[in-house]
Motif scaffolding. Structure first.
Motif, mmCIF file in Angstrom:
data_model
loop_
_atom_site.group_PDB
_atom_site.id
_atom_site.type_symbol
_atom_site.label_atom_id
_atom_site.label_comp_id
_atom_site.label_asym_id
_atom_site.label_seq_id
_atom_site.Cartn_x
_atom_site.Cartn_y
_atom_site.Cartn_z
ATOM 1 N N ILE A 134 0.740 -1.176 0.064
ATOM 2 C CA ILE A 134 0.021 0.037 0.008
ATOM 3 C C ILE A 134 1.031 1.218 0.023
ATOM 4 O O ILE A 134 2.018 1.163 0.698
ATOM 5 N N GLY A 135 0.399 2.216 -0.777
ATOM 6 C CA GLY A 135 1.289 3.554 -0.820
ATOM 7 C C GLY A 135 0.498 4.558 -1.390
ATOM 8 O O GLY A 135 -0.774 4.559 -1.923
ATOM 9 N N VAL A 136 1.013 5.642 -1.124
ATOM 10 C CA VAL A 136 0.542 6.888 -1.623
ATOM 11 C C VAL A 136 1.234 7.821 -2.600
ATOM 12 O O VAL A 136 2.649 7.534 -2.459
ATOM 13 N N SER A 137 0.663 8.395 -3.627
ATOM 14 C CA SER A 137 1.605 9.292 -4.447
ATOM 15 C C SER A 137 1.114 10.359 -4.965
ATOM 16 O O SER A 137 -0.175 10.463 -4.868
ATOM 17 N N GLY A 138 1.654 11.389 -5.348
ATOM 18 C CA GLY A 138 1.324 12.747 -5.724
ATOM 19 C C GLY A 138 2.050 12.965 -6.730
ATOM 20 O O GLY A 138 3.308 13.107 -6.686
ATOM 21 N N THR A 139 1.487 14.118 -7.976
ATOM 22 C CA THR A 139 2.142 14.479 -8.991
ATOM 23 C C THR A 139 1.696 15.973 -9.058
ATOM 24 O O THR A 139 0.316 16.103 -9.254
ATOM 25 N N TYR A 140 2.474 16.736 -9.426
ATOM 26 C CA TYR A 140 2.140 18.148 -9.934
ATOM 27 C C TYR A 140 2.909 18.459 -11.117
ATOM 28 O O TYR A 140 4.124 18.612 -10.985
ATOM 29 N N MET A 141 2.374 18.879 -12.198
ATOM 30 C CA MET A 141 3.117 19.150 -13.476
ATOM 31 C C MET A 141 2.679 20.609 -14.134
ATOM 32 O O MET A 141 1.554 21.026 -13.917
ATOM 33 N N HIS A 142 3.667 20.923 -14.718
ATOM 34 C CA HIS A 142 3.659 22.316 -15.435
ATOM 35 C C HIS A 142 3.891 22.010 -16.927
ATOM 36 O O HIS A 142 4.934 21.742 -17.304
ATOM 37 N N LEU A 143 2.873 22.149 -17.871
ATOM 38 C CA LEU A 143 3.152 21.916 -19.212
ATOM 39 C C LEU A 143 3.678 23.230 -19.985
ATOM 40 O O LEU A 143 3.246 24.096 -19.383
ATOM 41 N N ASP A 144 4.042 23.216 -21.110
ATOM 42 C CA ASP A 144 4.741 24.232 -21.854
ATOM 43 C C ASP A 144 3.334 25.160 -22.503
ATOM 44 O O ASP A 144 3.326 26.500 -22.488
ATOM 45 N N ASN A 145 2.378 24.327 -22.577
ATOM 46 C CA ASN A 145 0.954 25.210 -23.099
ATOM 47 C C ASN A 145 -0.303 24.362 -22.795
ATOM 48 O O ASN A 145 -0.236 23.017 -22.148
ATOM 49 N N ASP A 146 -1.434 25.096 -22.643
ATOM 50 C CA ASP A 146 -2.732 24.429 -22.492
ATOM 51 C C ASP A 146 -2.799 23.212 -23.569
ATOM 52 O O ASP A 146 -2.432 23.456 -24.717
ATOM 53 N N ILE A 147 -3.716 22.318 -23.142
ATOM 54 C CA ILE A 147 -3.905 21.294 -24.330
ATOM 55 C C ILE A 147 -5.480 21.738 -24.752
ATOM 56 O O ILE A 147 -6.462 21.612 -24.010
ATOM 57 N N THR A 148 -5.403 21.861 -25.888
ATOM 58 C CA THR A 148 -6.405 22.555 -26.693
ATOM 59 C C THR A 148 -6.849 21.391 -27.744
ATOM 60 O O THR A 148 -6.160 20.830 -28.436
#
Length: 451
Positions: free
Chosen positions: A67-81
């Motif tokens: 059992i484990g927990v994980s977290g991710t925060y990301m910054h992309l170069d542009n919005d996905i449209t």
């Protein structure tokens, strides 16, 4: 000021008590217990057992879920449209709309902002691994047993050394007593010779014989005292104590209580080295099972719960579970060769076991023959001692009556002392051989209780 004097007195008293506690007269059993608690090798070996116990506990965790927990925060170069304006214009044409952009609006949709984050809780658990988990748990159990047996072997090695050093110290101390007795006898004889010479009853040459014998006896005594100090150092270093005054245990009187075949049978059933080989045989068999398990698929389950999201509109679910299967069909014949290697290891251990049994049987016979030889020596020296005592008495009386020589008295005295020393040596060698045989057959405590 008075308080300082009191403190000094208490300190000196504690130092005195500590010195008394360090200067010990010990039995062989007490020396053994001290060695197990103080000897560095014995303590290091015990820590190895504790480490393996923890590793065994860790292996049991293979059956439990992870059992484990994980977290991710990301910054992309542009919005996905997604730009659907061309499709909008096509729709406008089909609907005969003159200006689709004004009527239908902008069809350039934003699916995902460039900054996003999410956190999950995950769980996974193997269901079937082809027998690898069972094999790993059993192998860990065997390795723990091997480590515990190796610890016993280390204790046996140290115990055999202790028995050897202990009885050699006992021999050295007994030799000092005998050398001291010889010195006292020759000193008395030297005084008598000088008195008889002064009274004109014997020639001066007789006093010279006594003086040479006294000098030799003094030299032998000093040498024996040095041997005691060296033997004490060996015992102290092995036990791990700072001071040792003397020994309270005595030599066991030589006796043969069992036949050599009985000792051999006990050696082949109770010896710790053979137990280690037996465990290694089991471990090699487990290794073969592990290699064969690669032929089977691996099955496991997993699940994820989404704890939270940030700017993640496309993820609308909260949890999901899955069942995974992995089955390696072909791996370049690696499994086949590893299985053959495991079989060779089993054969290797079998040969080790066969040779070890032969070696231990031979060594048992050697120790047994040593015991028999020293028993015969001791019994023979007992008879010789009686004759030597009688000879010394007769030579001394003859010298005192003027019918014997000083050289004859010295010779008779030395003969008696040598017989006594050989007798003690026979006792020492018997006890060392007997002690080692008892330790190797798993009867250490029984031997220690006899001393």
């Amino acid at each position: 000021m008075k308080l300082n004097k009191v403190n000094i007195k208490i300190f000196l008293f504690l130092c005195f008590i500590t010195t008394l506690s360090n200067a010990q007269n010990i039995t062989l059993k007490e020396a053994y217990n001290l060695m197990l608690s103080k000897n560095g090798e014995a303590k290091a070996s015990s820590f190895e057992v504790k480490a393996m116990e923890e590793e065994h506990k860790a292996t049991k965790g293979l059956r439990l879920p992870t059992i484990g927990v994980s977290g991710t925060y990301m910054h992309l170069d542009n919005d996905i449209t997604v730009d659907l304006n061309e499709e909008r214009n096509m729709v406008g044409g089909l609907l005969s709309i003159t200006n689709p952009a004004d009527v239908l609006g902008d069809w350039n949709f934003e699916l995902q902002e460039k900054n996003l984050g999410f956190a999950t809780a995950d769980i996974s658990m193997p269901i079937f691994a082809g027998g690898k988990i069972n094999a790993a748990t059993k192998a860990s159990e065997i390795k723990l047993a091997i480590t515990e047996t190796k610890h016993k072997i280390k204790e046996d090695e140290l115990t055999i050394n202790l028995i050897n050093y202990f009885f050699k110290l006992k021999l050295a101390q007994e030799a000092v007593k005998l050398r001291q007795d010889v010195y006292n006898v020759i000193l008395l004889h030297n005084d008598q010779a000088n008195k008889l010479f002064k009274n004109g009853l014997i020639p001066e040459v007789e006093t010279l014989n006594a003086k040479v014998a006294l000098s030799n006896a003094k030299r032998e005594l000093l040498g024996a005292e040095k041997d005691v100090e060296l033997a004490k150092t060996a015992v102290k270093n092995l036990i791990g104590i700072n001071s040792l005054e003397g020994l309270k245990s005595n030599f066991n009187k030589p006796t043969i209580v069992k036949s050599v075949e009985e000792f051999k049978e006990e050696m082949l059933t109770e010896n710790n080295q053979l137990k280690t080989i037996e465990k290694n045989q089991e471990l090699a068999g487990i290794g073969l099972k592990v290699e064969k398990s690669d032929y089977f698929p691996k099955v496991g389950i997993s699940g994820t719960y989404i704890l939270g999201t940030d700017n993640l509109p496309l993820v609308d679910t909260k949890w999901f579970v899955g069942l995974g299967v992995e089955w390696e069909i072909f791996n370049g014949f690696q499994r086949e060769h590893k299985i053959k290697a495991s079989k060779y290891k089993i054969s290797q251990v079998e040969q080790f076991d066969k040779q070890a049994r032969l070696n231990l049987s031979t060594y048992t016979e050697k120790l047994y023959n040593t015991m028999q030889k020293e028993l015969e020596q001791y019994e023979s020296l007992n008879a010789d001692e009686e004759f030597a005592k009688k000879l010394k008495f007769m030579r001394t009386r003859a010298f005192e009556e003027g019918t014997g020589t000083s050289l004859e008295v010295v010779d008779a005295t030395l003969k008696l002392s040598e017989i006594k020393i050989h007798k003690i040596k026979a006792l020492c060698e018997y006890n060392i051989a007997y002690g080692e045989l008892m330790v190797l057959t798993g009867k250490t405590r029984s031997f220690l209780n006899q001393n």
